[in-house]
Design a protein around this motif. Structure first.
Motif, short mmCIF file in Angstrom:
data_model
loop_
_atom_site.label_atom_id
_atom_site.label_comp_id
_atom_site.label_asym_id
_atom_site.label_seq_id
_atom_site.Cartn_x
_atom_site.Cartn_y
_atom_site.Cartn_z
N LYS B 53 0.85 -1.03 -0.04
CA LYS B 53 -0.05 0.11 0.22
C LYS B 53 0.86 1.28 0.01
O LYS B 53 1.90 1.16 0.59
CB LYS B 53 -0.91 -0.20 1.14
N THR B 54 0.39 2.24 -0.78
CA THR B 54 1.27 3.48 -0.86
C THR B 54 0.58 4.49 -0.10
O THR B 54 -0.69 4.94 -0.12
CB THR B 54 1.68 3.99 -2.41
N LEU B 59 8.42 9.21 -6.04
CA LEU B 59 9.14 10.18 -5.86
C LEU B 59 9.41 10.85 -7.27
O LEU B 59 9.17 12.00 -7.42
CB LEU B 59 10.26 10.23 -4.91
N ASP B 60 9.90 10.11 -8.08
CA ASP B 60 9.96 10.49 -9.47
C ASP B 60 8.93 11.24 -10.21
O ASP B 60 9.12 12.34 -10.94
CB ASP B 60 10.48 9.36 -10.61
N GLU B 66 12.58 23.01 -5.00
CA GLU B 66 13.90 22.78 -4.80
C GLU B 66 14.28 22.52 -3.24
O GLU B 66 13.65 23.15 -2.36
CB GLU B 66 14.63 23.97 -5.26
N ASP B 67 15.05 21.42 -3.20
CA ASP B 67 15.66 21.30 -2.04
C ASP B 67 16.92 20.76 -1.84
O ASP B 67 17.15 19.50 -2.53
CB ASP B 67 14.41 20.34 -1.04
N MET B 68 17.90 21.13 -1.31
CA MET B 68 19.44 20.57 -1.51
C MET B 68 19.43 19.20 -0.87
O MET B 68 20.04 18.52 -1.18
CB MET B 68 20.34 21.53 -0.90
N MET B 69 18.64 18.99 0.26
CA MET B 69 18.70 17.89 1.14
C MET B 69 18.32 16.84 0.26
O MET B 69 19.04 15.65 0.26
CB MET B 69 18.08 18.08 2.23
N LYS B 70 17.20 17.02 -0.47
CA LYS B 70 16.69 15.99 -1.51
C LYS B 70 17.89 15.48 -2.47
O LYS B 70 17.81 14.37 -3.07
CB LYS B 70 15.46 16.42 -1.98
N ASP B 71 18.52 16.47 -2.91
CA ASP B 71 19.67 15.78 -3.83
C ASP B 71 20.96 15.19 -3.01
O ASP B 71 21.40 14.09 -3.54
CB ASP B 71 20.38 17.43 -4.58
N LEU B 72 21.06 15.53 -1.92
CA LEU B 72 22.14 15.13 -1.16
C LEU B 72 21.94 13.61 -0.43
O LEU B 72 22.73 12.90 -0.49
CB LEU B 72 22.33 16.02 0.16
N VAL B 73 20.60 13.60 -0.14
CA VAL B 73 20.41 12.06 0.49
C VAL B 73 19.62 11.34 -0.44
O VAL B 73 18.40 11.61 -0.98
CB VAL B 73 19.47 12.36 1.65
N GLU B 74 20.00 10.13 -0.51
CA GLU B 74 19.39 9.08 -1.64
C GLU B 74 18.43 8.60 -0.84
O GLU B 74 18.68 7.74 0.18
CB GLU B 74 20.41 8.08 -2.13
N PRO B 75 17.15 8.41 -1.32
CA PRO B 75 15.84 7.86 -0.71
C PRO B 75 16.30 6.15 -0.77
O PRO B 75 16.66 5.75 -1.82
CB PRO B 75 14.67 8.29 -1.27
N ILE B 76 15.75 5.50 0.24
CA ILE B 76 15.66 4.15 0.18
C ILE B 76 14.47 3.44 -0.67
O ILE B 76 13.77 4.49 -1.09
CB ILE B 76 15.53 3.50 1.63
N GLY B 82 7.00 5.24 -2.42
CA GLY B 82 6.19 5.48 -1.84
C GLY B 82 5.15 4.76 -0.92
O GLY B 82 3.98 4.96 -0.65
N VAL B 83 6.00 3.53 -0.64
CA VAL B 83 5.21 2.37 0.30
C VAL B 83 5.02 3.22 1.63
O VAL B 83 5.91 3.84 2.31
CB VAL B 83 6.35 1.28 0.47
#
Lengths: 163, 264
Positions: B53-54, B59-60, B66-76, B82-83
Motif C-alpha cells: 500500500k502506498t 518520488l520521480d 527545490e531542496d538541496m537535502m533531497k539531492d544530497l540524501v538518496e532515498p531508500i 511511496g510505500v
C-alpha cells in the motif's frame, strides 16, 4: 475470633511451572500433614486479547486449563510462578523436609523454599484503595489479601477437605 | 581528521558482542532459513503476494520544490516508491537474549538507513517503509541476532522480558505466539506478531543452547559477566553520569545568566 498459630511456606521455582507439573506437585503436597490453605500465584493468562489490532481474538493458551487436585477440578488462569502454603506452626519442620523431597523429585531446575509471612493478616490502606471502603462486608474475612473481593469466589477459591 | 568508530566501550566479551552487532562490516552468522512468505505472514501487515500500500506517488513522479537535502540524501527503495511505513517489534528476555533494546537501537542506527526506532525497557520497535522492513526483518530473524526461545516477535502484549522462563526455557508470552515442540526441538510461530492466528505455523528453528547464549549475549548479568568486571564500561557510564549530574545543576552558567537578566 479463635487464634491459630500458622506460618506461610513459599515455593519459588526458577522456572514458570506447566499445569502438569503444578498438578503433580499440588497432589503430592496435599498428602502432607498440617496444611491450612494453599495459594497459587503467577502471571495472568488472558482468555481473549484485550488490546492491540487483534483485540477480541481468542488466545487459547495451552497453560490456561483445568487441573485435577485431589479429584477436584481447578481452573488455572495463570502461569504458576509461586505456591504459598499456610502450615500449622508445630508441624512446619517436618513439612519443610517432606516438601523438599517432593520438589527434588518433581522439578529438574532450581527452586527456593522459604518460611515466613507471605499472606496478609491485616487489612491495609492499599486494600481500601483497590477495592473501596467497606469492601470487607462483601468478602469472607479469611479471604482478605488472598483473593480479589470483586471476583466470584466460585472461580478463585476451592475447598478441598483434608483427612 | 580521520576517525575510527569505537561503537561501544568495554573490554569484556559482552562489550565485544555489542561492538560486533553495531559494526556494519561484521557479518552475522546465519542460523536458519525463513521463507519470505512466512516473514510477511508473521509481520501481519499484508498478505503474501499482495501489493504494497502506498501513501504517496513515486518520488520521480512528484513535483516538489527545490531542496538541496533531497539531492544530497538518496532515498531508500520504499521511500522512492511511496510505500507506507510499518513496524517490527521485539522483546528480549533478560536471561541472556542475544540482543537487548539499547543494543538493538544502536545496531539499527549503525546498520540500516531510513529507520525510526523506539527503545523501551522491555521492547524495541523499528519503523520503516514496509518494503525495506521486510528485507531487514529477514536479517534480524535469520541470524544469531535472534534466538527463538529468548527473543520474541511481539507487536502488542509484550510482557515477559523480565520474567522467569518456562519449563522449556521459553520466555513468558501471555498470548503464546510461539510453541515449542519437544520431539523436533523446534519452535514455531502459530500467531503473527500481534496475536492473530496464522493459517500455517512458521518454523523458526531450534532454540540456542544456554551456554552458547552466554557467549554471544550483549547483556551484563552477575551470573555471567557482571558489569562491574568491565572497568572501561563502568568508567564511561560513570563519566556520563557525572557530566549529566553536573550539567543538570547548570554548572553555574544558568545562575549567572539569570542574575544578568534580573539586572543584578
Amino acid at each position: 475470633m479463635e487464634e491459630v498459630k500458622v506460618i506461610d511456606v513459599k515455593i519459588f521455582p526458577y522456572r514458570y511451572l506447566k499445569p502438569e507439573t503444578t498438578e503433580k506437585i499440588l497432589n503430592d503436597l496435599l498428602e502432607l500433614k498440617g496444611i491450612v490453605r494453599v495459594m497459587i500465584n503467577g502471571e495472568s493468562l488472558p482468555k481473549i486479547i484485550g488490546f492491540g489490532p487483534a483485540k477480541g481474538v481468542n488466545v487459547n493458551h495451552s497453560d490456561r486449563k483445568v487441573i485435577k487436585v485431589k479429584k477436584k477440578d481447578i481452573k488455572l488462569f495463570i502461569s504458576v510462578g509461586s505456591i504459598i502454603i499456610t502450615v500449622e506452626l508445630e508441624k512446619v519442620n517436618l513439612f519443610l523436609k517432606k516438601l523438599d523431597n517432593i520438589l527434588l523429585k518433581r522439578l529438574n531446575f532450581k527452586y527456593e523454599i522459604s518460611a515466613g509471612i507471605f499472606t496478609k493478616n491485616n487489612t491495609t490502606v492499599s486494600d481500601y484503595l483497590k477495592y473501596g471502603v467497606g469492601f470487607e462486608e462483601k468478602i469472607d474475612y479469611r479471604m482478605i489479601g488472598l483473593v480479589d473481593p470483586n471476583a466470584r469466589s466460585k472461580e478463585t477459591v476451592k475447598l478441598i477437605l483434608g483427612d | 581528521m580521520d576517525y575510527k568508530a569505537q561503537y561501544s566501550p568495554g573490554e569484556t566479551k559482552i562489550a565485544e558482542n555489542r561492538r560486533k552487532h553495531m559494526d556494519p562490516t561484521f557479518e552475522f552468522k546465519k542460523l536458519r532459513n525463513i521463507p519470505d512468505k512466512d516473514i510477511v505472514n508473521v509481520l501481519g501487515h499484508r498478505n503474501p503476494g499482495e501489493n504494497y500500500k502506498t501513501v504517496h506517488p513515486p518520488l520521480d513522479e512528484m513535483d516538489s520544490e527545490e531542496d538541496m537535502m533531497k539531492d544530497l540524501v538518496e532515498p531508500i527503495q520504499g521511500a522512492k516508491e511511496g510505500v507506507r511505513i510499518r513496524y517490527i517489534q521485539f522483546a528480549d528476555s533478560m536471561y541472556n537474549a542475544p540482543a537487548q533494546p539499547y543494543d538493538r537501537a544502536r545496531t539499527y542506527m549503525w546498520r540500516f538507513r531510513g529507520v525510526d526506532t523506539g527503545t523501551l525497557s522491555g521492547r524495541q520497535v523499528i519503523e520503516m517503509r514496509e518494503l525495506d522492513l521486510e528485507r531487514i526483518s529477514k536479517l534480524l530473524l535469520e541470524t544469531e541476532f535472534f534466538d527463538p526461545a529468548k527473543s520474541g516477535l511481539r507487536g502488542a502484549t509484550v510482557h515477559g522480558h523480565s520474567l522467569r522462563l518456562d519449563e522449556d526455557g521459553l520466555m513468558f508470552d501471555a498470548l503464546q505466539r510461539y510453541l515449542y515442540d519437544k520431539k523436533t526441538n523446534k519452535i514455531s510461530y502459530v500467531k503473527d506478531q500481534v496475536g492473530r492466528p496464522l493459517d500455517e505455523p512458521v518454523n523458526v528453528g531450534e532454540p540456542m543452547d544456554e551456554e552458547y547464549l552466554k557467549e554471544i549475549t550483549t547483556i551484563y548479568r552477575s551470573d555471567n559477566v557482571s558489569m562491574r568486571e568491565d572497568k572501561e564500561a563502568i568508567e564511561v557510564v560513570g563519566s556520563i553520569h557525572e557530566a549529566r549530574t553536573n550539567g543538570g545543576f547548570g554548572l553555574e552558567v544558568f545562575k549567572n545568566d539569570l542574575k544578568y537578566k534580573l539586572g543584578e
